[in-house]
Scaffold this motif. Structure first.
Motif, PDB file in Angstrom:
ATOM      1  N   PHE A  87       0.790  -1.069  -0.071  1.00  0.00           N
ATOM      2  CA  PHE A  87      -0.141  -0.132   0.134  1.00  0.00           C
ATOM      3  C   PHE A  87       0.925   1.368  -0.048  1.00  0.00           C
ATOM      4  CE2 PHE A  87      -2.657  -3.312   1.824  1.00  0.00           C
ATOM      5  CZ  PHE A  87      -3.970  -3.007   1.258  1.00  0.00           C
ATOM      6  N   VAL A  88       0.591   2.273  -0.841  1.00  0.00           N
ATOM      7  CA  VAL A  88       1.390   3.432  -0.841  1.00  0.00           C
ATOM      8  C   VAL A  88       0.289   4.482  -0.584  1.00  0.00           C
ATOM      9  CG1 VAL A  88       3.147   2.667  -2.317  1.00  0.00           C
ATOM     10  CG2 VAL A  88       1.175   3.572  -3.423  1.00  0.00           C
ATOM     11  N   ILE A  89       0.738   5.810  -0.262  1.00  0.00           N
ATOM     12  CA  ILE A  89      -0.111   6.823  -0.053  1.00  0.00           C
ATOM     13  C   ILE A  89       0.387   7.960  -1.117  1.00  0.00           C
ATOM     14  CG2 ILE A  89      -0.956   8.672   1.268  1.00  0.00           C
ATOM     15  CD1 ILE A  89      -0.006   6.973   3.917  1.00  0.00           C
ATOM     16  N   TRP A  90      -0.799   8.423  -1.934  1.00  0.00           N
ATOM     17  CA  TRP A  90      -0.658   9.518  -3.063  1.00  0.00           C
ATOM     18  C   TRP A  90      -1.221  10.598  -2.585  1.00  0.00           C
ATOM     19  CZ3 TRP A  90      -0.794   7.132  -8.791  1.00  0.00           C
ATOM     20  CH2 TRP A  90       0.295   6.111  -8.833  1.00  0.00           C
ATOM     21  N   PHE A  91      -0.923  11.792  -3.174  1.00  0.00           N
ATOM     22  CA  PHE A  91      -1.586  13.083  -2.910  1.00  0.00           C
ATOM     23  C   PHE A  91      -2.291  13.742  -4.157  1.00  0.00           C
ATOM     24  CE2 PHE A  91       1.158  12.129   0.667  1.00  0.00           C
ATOM     25  CZ  PHE A  91       0.880  12.638   1.695  1.00  0.00           C
ATOM     26  N   GLN A  92      -3.431  14.187  -3.954  1.00  0.00           N
ATOM     27  CA  GLN A  92      -3.929  15.010  -5.045  1.00  0.00           C
ATOM     28  C   GLN A  92      -4.192  16.428  -4.598  1.00  0.00           C
ATOM     29  OE1 GLN A  92      -7.855  13.931  -6.466  1.00  0.00           O
ATOM     30  NE2 GLN A  92      -7.262  14.802  -8.697  1.00  0.00           N
ATOM     31  N   PRO A  93      -3.552  17.280  -5.360  1.00  0.00           N
ATOM     32  CA  PRO A  93      -3.541  18.805  -4.823  1.00  0.00           C
ATOM     33  C   PRO A  93      -5.295  19.644  -4.728  1.00  0.00           C
ATOM     34  CG  PRO A  93      -2.402  18.858  -6.812  1.00  0.00           C
ATOM     35  CD  PRO A  93      -2.636  17.256  -6.517  1.00  0.00           C
ATOM     36  N   ARG A  94      -5.516  20.315  -4.041  1.00  0.00           N
ATOM     37  CA  ARG A  94      -6.501  21.154  -4.220  1.00  0.00           C
ATOM     38  C   ARG A  94      -6.210  22.640  -4.641  1.00  0.00           C
ATOM     39  NH1 ARG A  94      -7.744  19.123   0.813  1.00  0.00           N
ATOM     40  NH2 ARG A  94      -7.711  21.266   1.881  1.00  0.00           N
ATOM     41  N   PHE A  95      -7.077  23.336  -5.276  1.00  0.00           N
ATOM     42  CA  PHE A  95      -6.650  24.888  -5.674  1.00  0.00           C
ATOM     43  C   PHE A  95      -7.880  25.701  -5.178  1.00  0.00           C
ATOM     44  CE2 PHE A  95      -4.203  21.877  -7.993  1.00  0.00           C
ATOM     45  CZ  PHE A  95      -2.996  22.349  -8.091  1.00  0.00           C
ATOM     46  N   SER A  96      -7.564  26.937  -4.965  1.00  0.00           N
ATOM     47  CA  SER A  96      -8.543  27.944  -4.690  1.00  0.00           C
ATOM     48  C   SER A  96      -9.261  28.324  -5.989  1.00  0.00           C
ATOM     49  CB  SER A  96      -7.723  28.998  -4.291  1.00  0.00           C
ATOM     50  OG  SER A  96      -8.749  30.407  -4.192  1.00  0.00           O
ATOM     51  N   ALA A  97     -10.605  28.256  -5.908  1.00  0.00           N
ATOM     52  CA  ALA A  97     -11.504  28.734  -7.097  1.00  0.00           C
ATOM     53  C   ALA A  97     -11.554  30.091  -7.336  1.00  0.00           C
ATOM     54  CB  ALA A  97     -13.166  27.979  -6.680  1.00  0.00           C
ATOM     55  N   ILE A  98     -10.844  30.875  -6.436  1.00  0.00           N
ATOM     56  CA  ILE A  98     -10.818  32.360  -6.615  1.00  0.00           C
ATOM     57  C   ILE A  98      -9.490  32.760  -7.230  1.00  0.00           C
ATOM     58  CG2 ILE A  98     -11.028  34.627  -5.365  1.00  0.00           C
ATOM     59  CD1 ILE A  98     -12.352  33.209  -2.911  1.00  0.00           C
ATOM     60  N   ASN A  99      -8.631  32.423  -6.940  1.00  0.00           N
ATOM     61  CA  ASN A  99      -7.183  32.722  -7.310  1.00  0.00           C
ATOM     62  C   ASN A  99      -6.255  31.737  -8.101  1.00  0.00           C
ATOM     63  OD1 ASN A  99      -6.068  31.548  -5.166  1.00  0.00           O
ATOM     64  ND2 ASN A  99      -5.970  33.681  -4.192  1.00  0.00           N
ATOM     65  N   GLY A 100      -6.881  30.300  -7.850  1.00  0.00           N
ATOM     66  CA  GLY A 100      -6.180  29.418  -8.446  1.00  0.00           C
ATOM     67  C   GLY A 100      -4.908  28.763  -7.948  1.00  0.00           C
ATOM     68  N   GLU A 101      -4.517  29.412  -6.725  1.00  0.00           N
ATOM     69  CA  GLU A 101      -3.451  28.985  -6.032  1.00  0.00           C
ATOM     70  C   GLU A 101      -3.624  27.731  -5.255  1.00  0.00           C
ATOM     71  OE1 GLU A 101      -2.722  31.889  -2.845  1.00  0.00           O
ATOM     72  OE2 GLU A 101      -1.997  33.413  -4.408  1.00  0.00           O
ATOM     73  N   PHE A 102      -2.496  26.839  -5.105  1.00  0.00           N
ATOM     74  CA  PHE A 102      -2.516  25.716  -4.309  1.00  0.00           C
ATOM     75  C   PHE A 102      -3.015  25.871  -2.764  1.00  0.00           C
ATOM     76  CE2 PHE A 102       0.095  23.023  -1.442  1.00  0.00           C
ATOM     77  CZ  PHE A 102      -0.649  21.903  -1.594  1.00  0.00           C
ATOM     78  N   CYS A 103      -3.862  25.021  -2.189  1.00  0.00           N
ATOM     79  CA  CYS A 103      -4.288  25.366  -0.877  1.00  0.00           C
ATOM     80  C   CYS A 103      -4.361  24.067  -0.034  1.00  0.00           C
ATOM     81  CB  CYS A 103      -5.603  26.151  -1.037  1.00  0.00           C
ATOM     82  SG  CYS A 103      -6.859  25.483  -1.766  1.00  0.00           S
TER      83      CYS A 103
END
Length: 697
Positions: A462-478
């Motif tokens: 088993f491995v852990i992966w990450f999916q990023p989330r972004f601000s819908a206002i300015n598109g920055e990684f959050c």
């Protein structure tokens, strides 16, 4: 002298004068004559003590002149205080004695002393009952205290029911042969004639063993064989029902009345002790027995494997078996149907192998340990079992293995388990997929037990992966979401959509949930130490994990190991499980909030989009399900619902995250609605932790 005689005759106490040399009675007053007759010329030691010669250390001869002493006389059988005076009578040296009768006072004193002694013994018995010793040892010591005080040959306890009588405990004086092992499972009618006496709460007292012939010839023969000459037996009752009796044999006759009184006082405590031990034994049995099938459970299985490992090395055969499709049976026929299936299989196992070596070790798993056998015998039993099990309507997977070396029992069990696993895979390959889950395949079977899953975790499958989330206002990684992935035997990546339902089905999902939580805490701790610009990471926790009894303690133990900021981690719970009104889930969400964790409701709109959440559940983030997001372009109703939900969240100060955003059109609609954050393939795919660290931190 005549006046002296008149005075002495008027005294109610016995007055007598004896010759100092010959001890012959020279005078006795009227009170003495009434009791002893005219006894002039008799010696005092014969008259009063029944002796043929002068008393040893006679207090009359101590030369003290005036003295006082207590004497228990044989003739008459009374106790006196003797006032003694050396004197001269008719010119002879003599003794003048006045005897005051204190018989009643002495008897009272004796009874008080006996009562105090028995109370002391009773206290000693109760102290022994409550010592931190094995029950059998304490009970035998208790009987020894009784036996020594009452000078008995034997103190015994028999258990009694409507069919059997058994000598369960005994204490034997020196030289007395024990017989408890011989007196097991006797016919209870031996003492049937005692029952009316016991029912009246009275004791059976036999001064002569010959009287026992009238009660039971069998009991008489057993008593004679045990050397019993006389006995006392007192009933032991539980709520008025006779459950046994305690008795003593061959004690001195003068002790009979004492021990009867003592048993009356002791019976309640003995009964309580026996009942308590029976309850404890029953609990021990229950801790080893599966209540549904009557087979031994995993506790007993673990204990027996350790015992076999420590024992004599000999042949060992292990059969591992699993009922196929138990969940489908429960879905189709209810849990009653599943229970019947398990009981039917257990009955076949017992018929084939016996109960003593058979275990139910999981929901649908059974194991048989055939110890001290040879290959031929074991194989014959397995063949017979296969024939019997094929006749019932349920399908099972079977694996078995034999070894001459029982000391390596873990390896034998492992091989049998692996063979069963292969048999199960063959079954599901040839019998289609489950109606309940689409993933009833080799992967499903891999997660069927905690042992299998633990092994896969240790193998780092088993491995852990990450999916990023972004601000819908300015598109920055959050922020990001931690996603578990599984690499199968062919190194093919398996999505959690394909195995989490299987884990929930088998109640093993808590292991993977806590595994992910621990590793995310470890990653965040490392990033903080390295000075990285961390953002909150979401971790999915199944409702099956949340409602486990020790969930909160286990979660907090992991957090304390790393002590990361609690706002750096978000606990995600699926909406459909919360909407179900599961009070345990709601309570745990409150507890998580009270412990400082942020809560996100995941998969909102996948099935319900229920507004009940906003009034009943305290949470920080709402995640719109990807299915809801994908309908935004084509379904006006979905757009209206989504916009309303986002507006409600703003009023409650709840942030909204859209999942599975795949194109610019979806993203534009979400931004127009006021959605706070988004994640999906439009922005980036899930990636390994080191790639994620390199790209976003």
């Amino acid at each position: 002298m005549l006046d002296i005689y008149n005075v002495l005759d008027a005294i109610s106490e016995i007055v007598y004068v004896s010759d100092a040399e010959t001890h012959e009675i020279l005078y006795i007053n009227e009170a003495g004559k009434k009791i002893l007759g005219d006894c002039l010329g008799e010696t005092c030691y014969k008259l009063f003590h029944g002796k043929s010669e002068e008393c040893t250390n006679c207090p009359c001869s101590n030369g003290e002149g005036l003295s006082e002493y207590i004497r228990e006389n044989v003739m008459p059988e009374k106790a006196y205080i003797i006032k003694h005076k050396d004197t001269v009578w008719d010119g002879k040296k003599a003794y003048l004695d006045i005897a005051f009768d204190i018989t009643n006072t002495e008897e009272i004193q004796k009874r008080l002393e006996q009562r105090l002694d028995m109370e002391h013994i009773l206290v000693s018995c109760m102290v022994e009952m409550h010592k931190n010793k094995p029950f059998e040892e304490s009970f035998t010591n208790l009987l020894g205290i009784i036996g020594k005080y009452f000078e008995a040959d034997k103190i015994f306890v028999f258990s009694y029911d409507e069919n059997k009588l058994s000598n369960v405990f005994e204490w034997n004086n020196n030289g007395v042969n024990p017989r408890a092992e011989e007196l097991k499972s006797l016919d209870s009618n031996i003492v049937d004639k005692w029952l009316p006496t016991y029912d009246s709460n009275e004791n059976v007292i036999l001064n002569n063993v010959e009287d026992l012939k009238e009660i039971s010839v069998e009991a008489y023969h057993q008593a004679v064989k045990s050397g019993v000459q006389r006995l006392v037996a007192s009933p032991i009752a539980d709520n008025g029902k006779i459950i046994g009796f305690i008795g003593a044999s061959n004690l001195p006759e003068e002790k009979f009345s004492q021990i009867v009184t003592f048993f009356d006082a002791l019976d309640y405590f003995v009964a309580s002790m026996i009942i308590r031990e029976k309850s404890a034994r029953k609990l021990r049995e229950l801790s080893y027995v599966d209540s549904l099938t009557g087979l031994y459970n995993r506790n007993k299985f673990t204990e027996d494997t350790e015992r076999i490992m420590r024992g004599r090395n000999c042949g060992l055969g292990v059969l591992y078996m699993d009922l196929n499709g138990l969940k489908e049976i429960n879905d189709k026929s209810g849990h009653c149907g599943g229970d019947c299936a398990l009981k039917d299989i257990a009955s076949v196992i017992i018929e084939s192998f016996g109960k003593e070596c058979s275990y139910r070790v999981g929901g649908d798993e059974f194991v048989v340990l055939c110890y001290d056998t040879n290959d031929k015998e074991f194989t014959a039993k397995v063949t017979a079992f296969r024939n019997l099990i094929s006749e019932i309507k349920y399908k099972v997977s079977i694996g078995f293995h034999y070894s001459k070396d029982s000391s390596d029992i873990d390896e034998v069990i492992k091989i049998a388990d692996e063979k069963m696993y292969q048999d199960k895979k063959y079954y599901y390959r040839n019998n289609g997929q489950s109606a309940r889950y689409r993933f009833y395949n080799d992967t499903f079977v891999s997660f069927s037990t905690q042992e299998k899953l633990k092994k896969l975790i240790q193998e780092e499958r088993f491995v852990i992966w990450f999916q990023p989330r972004f601000s819908a206002i300015n598109g920055e990684f959050c922020g990001s979401e931690a996603l578990i992935r599984y690499f199968d035997e062919d190194d093919t990546i398996v999505s959690p959509m394909d195995f989490i339902p299987a884990m929930e089905y088998n109640e093993t999902v808590h292991m993977i949930d806590l595994y992910v939580f621990r590793h995310v805490c470890e990653y965040i701790s490392g990033w903080i130490e390295a000075g990285k610009n961390i953002k909150p990471v979401s971790v999915n926790i199944s409702h099956c994990t949340i409602v486990r009894p020790n969930f909160m303690e286990n979660l907090m133990d992991i957090w304390f190991d790393y002590n990361i900021p609690k706002d750096s981690i978000v606990i995600e719970v699926s909406e459909d499980k919360v909407k179900g009104g599961l009070s345990d889930v709601l309570d745990k969400i409150v507890e998580l909030k009270n412990n400082g964790f942020h809560i996100a409701i995941d998969n909102y709109g996948a099935k319900y989009a229920d507004l009940f959440l906003f009034s009943e559940v305290k949470f920080d983030t709402l995640k719109l399900d990807r299915e809801l997001v994908h309908k935004l372009e084509t379904d006006e109703k979905t757009c209206m619902i989504s916009k309303s939900v986002i507006d409600i969240c703003k009023n409650y100060n709840i942030s909204v995250v859209a999942e599975g955003v795949e194109n610019e059109k979806e993203y534009d609609i979400l931004k127009e609605m006021g959605c706070d954050e988004a994640q999906g393939y439009l922005f980036d795919k899930p990636m390994s932790w080191n790639r994620f660290e390199e790209k976003y931190l």
